[in-house]
Design a protein around this motif. Structure first.
Motif, PDB file in Angstrom:
ATOM      1  N   THR A  10       0.864  -1.024  -0.114  1.00 14.67           N
ATOM      2  CA  THR A  10      -0.113   0.218  -0.020  1.00 14.67           C
ATOM      3  C   THR A  10       0.918   1.300   0.144  1.00 14.67           C
ATOM      4  O   THR A  10       0.250   2.460  -0.312  1.00 14.67           O
ATOM      5  CB  THR A  10      -0.783   0.188   1.276  1.00 14.67           C
ATOM      6  N   GLY A  11       2.117   1.411   0.394  1.00 13.20           N
ATOM      7  CA  GLY A  11       2.897   2.413   0.405  1.00 13.20           C
ATOM      8  C   GLY A  11       2.853   2.876   1.816  1.00 13.20           C
ATOM      9  O   GLY A  11       1.954   2.918   2.555  1.00 13.20           O
ATOM     10  N   MET A  12       4.010   3.635   2.015  1.00 16.29           N
ATOM     11  CA  MET A  12       3.941   4.559   3.169  1.00 16.29           C
ATOM     12  C   MET A  12       3.518   6.017   3.207  1.00 16.29           C
ATOM     13  O   MET A  12       3.783   6.651   2.057  1.00 16.29           O
ATOM     14  CB  MET A  12       5.261   4.385   3.917  1.00 16.29           C
ATOM     15  N   SER A  13       3.091   6.435   4.163  1.00 12.81           N
ATOM     16  CA  SER A  13       2.806   7.906   4.412  1.00 12.81           C
ATOM     17  C   SER A  13       3.906   8.756   4.767  1.00 12.81           C
ATOM     18  O   SER A  13       5.052   8.207   5.104  1.00 12.81           O
ATOM     19  CB  SER A  13       1.777   8.163   5.581  1.00 12.81           C
ATOM     20  N   PHE A  35      11.373  19.076  -0.314  1.00 11.44           N
ATOM     21  CA  PHE A  35      12.249  19.631  -1.322  1.00 11.44           C
ATOM     22  C   PHE A  35      13.177  18.767  -2.159  1.00 11.44           C
ATOM     23  O   PHE A  35      13.231  19.111  -3.254  1.00 11.44           O
ATOM     24  CB  PHE A  35      13.280  20.304  -0.255  1.00 11.44           C
ATOM     25  N   LEU A  36      13.285  17.586  -1.519  1.00 15.76           N
ATOM     26  CA  LEU A  36      14.037  16.473  -2.361  1.00 15.76           C
ATOM     27  C   LEU A  36      13.271  15.949  -3.539  1.00 15.76           C
ATOM     28  O   LEU A  36      13.596  15.797  -4.524  1.00 15.76           O
ATOM     29  CB  LEU A  36      14.410  15.428  -1.486  1.00 15.76           C
ATOM     30  N   GLU A  37      11.981  15.917  -3.085  1.00 17.92           N
ATOM     31  CA  GLU A  37      10.955  15.580  -4.194  1.00 17.92           C
ATOM     32  C   GLU A  37      10.799  16.617  -5.394  1.00 17.92           C
ATOM     33  O   GLU A  37      10.848  16.385  -6.667  1.00 17.92           O
ATOM     34  CB  GLU A  37       9.519  15.405  -3.813  1.00 17.92           C
ATOM     35  N   ALA A  38      10.770  17.768  -4.677  1.00 16.41           N
ATOM     36  CA  ALA A  38      10.833  18.847  -5.867  1.00 16.41           C
ATOM     37  C   ALA A  38      11.990  19.189  -6.676  1.00 16.41           C
ATOM     38  O   ALA A  38      12.108  19.599  -7.780  1.00 16.41           O
ATOM     39  CB  ALA A  38      10.769  20.365  -5.263  1.00 16.41           C
ATOM     40  N   GLU A  45       4.475   7.989  -5.459  1.00 17.38           N
ATOM     41  CA  GLU A  45       3.325   7.868  -6.227  1.00 17.38           C
ATOM     42  C   GLU A  45       2.174   8.949  -5.285  1.00 17.38           C
ATOM     43  O   GLU A  45       2.306   8.993  -4.135  1.00 17.38           O
ATOM     44  CB  GLU A  45       2.608   6.287  -6.362  1.00 17.38           C
ATOM     45  N   ARG A  46       1.143   9.158  -5.997  1.00 18.04           N
ATOM     46  CA  ARG A  46      -0.023   9.946  -5.532  1.00 18.04           C
ATOM     47  C   ARG A  46      -1.066   9.089  -5.628  1.00 18.04           C
ATOM     48  O   ARG A  46      -1.453   8.362  -6.716  1.00 18.04           O
ATOM     49  CB  ARG A  46      -0.152  11.166  -6.241  1.00 18.04           C
ATOM     50  N   THR A  47      -2.047   8.903  -4.561  1.00 18.31           N
ATOM     51  CA  THR A  47      -3.374   8.301  -4.599  1.00 18.31           C
ATOM     52  C   THR A  47      -4.375   9.272  -5.222  1.00 18.31           C
ATOM     53  O   THR A  47      -3.932  10.367  -5.517  1.00 18.31           O
ATOM     54  CB  THR A  47      -3.759   8.346  -3.224  1.00 18.31           C
ATOM     55  N   PRO A  48      -5.671   8.922  -5.629  1.00 23.38           N
ATOM     56  CA  PRO A  48      -6.530   9.765  -6.300  1.00 23.38           C
ATOM     57  C   PRO A  48      -6.895  11.008  -5.532  1.00 23.38           C
ATOM     58  O   PRO A  48      -7.241  12.051  -5.939  1.00 23.38           O
ATOM     59  CB  PRO A  48      -7.811   8.833  -6.482  1.00 23.38           C
ATOM     60  N   SER A  49      -6.845  10.841  -4.162  1.00 22.08           N
ATOM     61  CA  SER A  49      -6.988  11.964  -3.427  1.00 22.08           C
ATOM     62  C   SER A  49      -5.937  12.871  -3.017  1.00 22.08           C
ATOM     63  O   SER A  49      -5.824  13.778  -2.333  1.00 22.08           O
ATOM     64  CB  SER A  49      -7.415  11.436  -1.911  1.00 22.08           C
ATOM     65  N   SER A  55       7.311   4.258  -1.347  1.00 20.79           N
ATOM     66  CA  SER A  55       7.643   2.634  -1.207  1.00 20.79           C
ATOM     67  C   SER A  55       8.870   2.334  -0.607  1.00 20.79           C
ATOM     68  O   SER A  55       9.478   3.436  -0.219  1.00 20.79           O
ATOM     69  CB  SER A  55       7.776   2.132  -2.988  1.00 20.79           C
ATOM     70  N   ILE A  56       9.208   1.164  -0.290  1.00 21.40           N
ATOM     71  CA  ILE A  56      10.319   0.977   0.468  1.00 21.40           C
ATOM     72  C   ILE A  56      11.643   1.441  -0.390  1.00 21.40           C
ATOM     73  O   ILE A  56      12.745   1.981   0.268  1.00 21.40           O
ATOM     74  CB  ILE A  56      10.627  -0.554   0.734  1.00 21.40           C
ATOM     75  N   ALA A  57      11.688   1.229  -1.587  1.00 17.32           N
ATOM     76  CA  ALA A  57      12.671   1.752  -2.579  1.00 17.32           C
ATOM     77  C   ALA A  57      12.819   3.264  -2.365  1.00 17.32           C
ATOM     78  O   ALA A  57      13.958   3.928  -2.528  1.00 17.32           O
ATOM     79  CB  ALA A  57      12.367   1.615  -4.001  1.00 17.32           C
ATOM     80  N   ASP A  58      11.709   4.134  -2.336  1.00 16.61           N
ATOM     81  CA  ASP A  58      11.666   5.523  -2.168  1.00 16.61           C
ATOM     82  C   ASP A  58      12.278   5.822  -0.830  1.00 16.61           C
ATOM     83  O   ASP A  58      13.226   6.729  -0.651  1.00 16.61           O
ATOM     84  CB  ASP A  58      10.232   6.169  -2.033  1.00 16.61           C
ATOM     85  N   CYS A  59      12.097   5.109   0.347  1.00 14.75           N
ATOM     86  CA  CYS A  59      12.574   5.311   1.367  1.00 14.75           C
ATOM     87  C   CYS A  59      14.190   5.129   1.355  1.00 14.75           C
ATOM     88  O   CYS A  59      14.868   5.878   2.006  1.00 14.75           O
ATOM     89  CB  CYS A  59      11.975   4.415   2.723  1.00 14.75           C
ATOM     90  N   GLU A  60      14.669   3.887   0.726  1.00 14.21           N
ATOM     91  CA  GLU A  60      15.837   3.837   0.809  1.00 14.21           C
ATOM     92  C   GLU A  60      16.649   4.965  -0.080  1.00 14.21           C
ATOM     93  O   GLU A  60      17.811   5.024  -0.104  1.00 14.21           O
ATOM     94  CB  GLU A  60      16.137   2.135   0.167  1.00 14.21           C
TER      95      GLU A  60
END
Length: 316
Positions: A10-13, A35-38, A45-49, A55-60
Motif C-alpha cells: 500500500t505504500g507508506m505515508s 524539497f528533495l521531491e521537488a 506515487e500519489r493516490t487519487p485523493s 515505497s520501500i525503494a523511495d525510502c532507501e
C-alpha cells in the motif's frame, strides 16, 4: 499480512517515512523530503485523493541522498547524477558508495573569526539531566560552568522539552479531535483536545496532502516567507484553567501568543521544532503503558479509557 508486506503493498505515508529515517537522521523533516521531491531526487506515487505514498525503494533512495549529504558533503547535483547512473544501470549502489569521498580541507579565514560564525542554524535544546548524561560531567561541575559563563542556557533555560507530533485522532462519541505530542528524548506524552479545523490542517500536513489553494496555515507560511521573517520554534508555555497557551518565537526572540493547535500546524509546514515547558509536562503529561510498541495503538487504547473531562485541558 506483516507490517513490511503491508507497506510494500500500500505504500507508506510521509510520517511513516520520517519515523524510519529519524533514528539515523534526526534533523530530517517533512519540508526536507518535499524539497528533495521537488528537486527530482524521489518521485513517490500519489493516490487519487492526492496523498503521497512512498515505497520501500523511495525510502532507501532518501536514505542514500541523506547519507551522501551527511558523510560525503556532496551537493544535490552530484547526488542526482549518481542516482541517474544507478537508475540507468551504468553504476551500482555499491560502486557509488566506494567512490572516493571529497577531501576535507582547512582554509584561512580573513580577519578575525567570531564564535558566532560556528553557531548552528538550528538550536537543539536538551534538558539539564540530558546535558550531564551526554557530557559525562556532574552537577557540581555544571554549576561551575554556569557561574563562569562558559555554559549559557538559552532564553528558556533547561526547562523545555522538544516534542514530536504523533498524530490526530477523533474521540467518539463526542467527535472531539485530540492532538498527541511525545517527548523526542523521553517517554511522556501530551494530549491536547483541539478544534476540527486545526485538526484537519495538522492531519493534511502530516499526510503530505497539498490543497489546490493554500489554507490558512499555508498562507501564514507564505506570508512569513514573502516578508522575510523567520520562525525559529514553537513553545507550549502554559496551562491555565484547563487551557494551553503557546508562543511562536521569531528571529530576535520576538514572540507571538497563539493556540497550540495553530502553532503546531504552522511548525509542521515550516519544519521548526516544537517545545513544551517542563511545568506543563509535569501537570498534563502522561506516561502510557509500554506493552504495545505501536504508538498509534497506544493512543487509541488511551483514548478509549479517558475523556476531555478527565483532564479539562484544551486548546482554548
Amino acid at each position: 499480512m506483516t507490517a513490511v508486506r503491508q507497506e510494500a503493498a500500500t505504500g507508506m505515508s510521509i510520517g511513516t517515512v520520517l519515523d524510519r529515517l529519524r533514528p539515523d537522521f534526526p534533523d530530517v523533516t517533512i519540508s526536507k523530503i518535499r524539497f528533495l521531491e521537488a528537486e527530482g531526487l524521489i518521485s513517490p506515487e500519489r493516490t487519487p485523493s492526492g496523498y503521497r505514498r512512498f515505497s520501500i525503494a523511495d525510502c532507501e533512495r532518501l536514505r542514500f541522498v541523506l547519507t551522501a549529504q551527511r558523510d560525503q558533503y556532496l551537493p544535490l547535483k552530484v547526488i542526482k547524477e549518481q542516482l541517474e547512473a544507478i537508475d540507468s544501470g551504468v553504476a551500482t549502489v555499491g560502486a557509488v558508495d566506494s567512490l572516493p569521498r571529497r577531501p576535507r580541507t582547512l582554509a584561512v579565514a580573513p580577519g578575525e573569526v567570531s564564535p558566532e560564525e560556528f553557531r548552528a542554524d538550528r538550536e537543539v535544546r536538551i534538558s539539564r539531566d540530558d546535558l550531564i548524561a551526554r557530557s559525562g560531567i556532574d552537577e557540581r561541575f555544571l554549576g561551575d560552568l554556569l557561574r563562569s559563563g562558559l555554559v549559557v542556557p538559552g532564553a528558556a533555560g533547561f526547562s523545555m522539552s522538544e516534542m514530536r507530533v504523533i498524530g490526530i485522532r477523533v474521540e467518539q462519541p463526542q467527535n472531539q479531535p485530540v492532538l498527541l505530542l511525545r517527548e523526542s528524548n523521553g517517554d511522556r506524552y501530551l494530549p491536547i483536545w483541539i478544534g476540527q479545523t486545526e485538526a484537519t490542517a495538522i492531519a493534511l500536513e502530516q499526510q503530505g496532502v497539498e490543497p489546490a489553494r493554500p489554507l490558512t496555515h499555508d498562507l501564514i507560511k507564505d506570508l512569513l516567507e514573502a516578508f522575510g521573517h523567520t520562525l525559529r520554534e514553537v513553545r507550549i508555555v502554559d496551562l491555565q484553567a484547563g487551557t494551553f497557551y503557546a508562543d511562536l518565537v521569531f528571529e530576535g526572540d520576538v514572540r507571538v501568543s497563539a493556540r497550540p493547535s495553530d502553532s503546531v500546524a504552522i511548525a509542521l509546514r515550516i519544519g521548526v521544532p516544537i517545545y513544551v515547558d517542563e511545568a506543563v509536562l509535569a501537570e498534563a503529561g502522561l506516561v502510557m503503558p509500554d506493552e504495545r510498541e505501536d504508538e498509534v495503538e497506544k493512543f487509541k487504547e488511551f483514548l478509549e479509557s479517558v475523556s476531555p473531562d478527565d483532564f479539562k485541558a484544551t486548546d482554548g
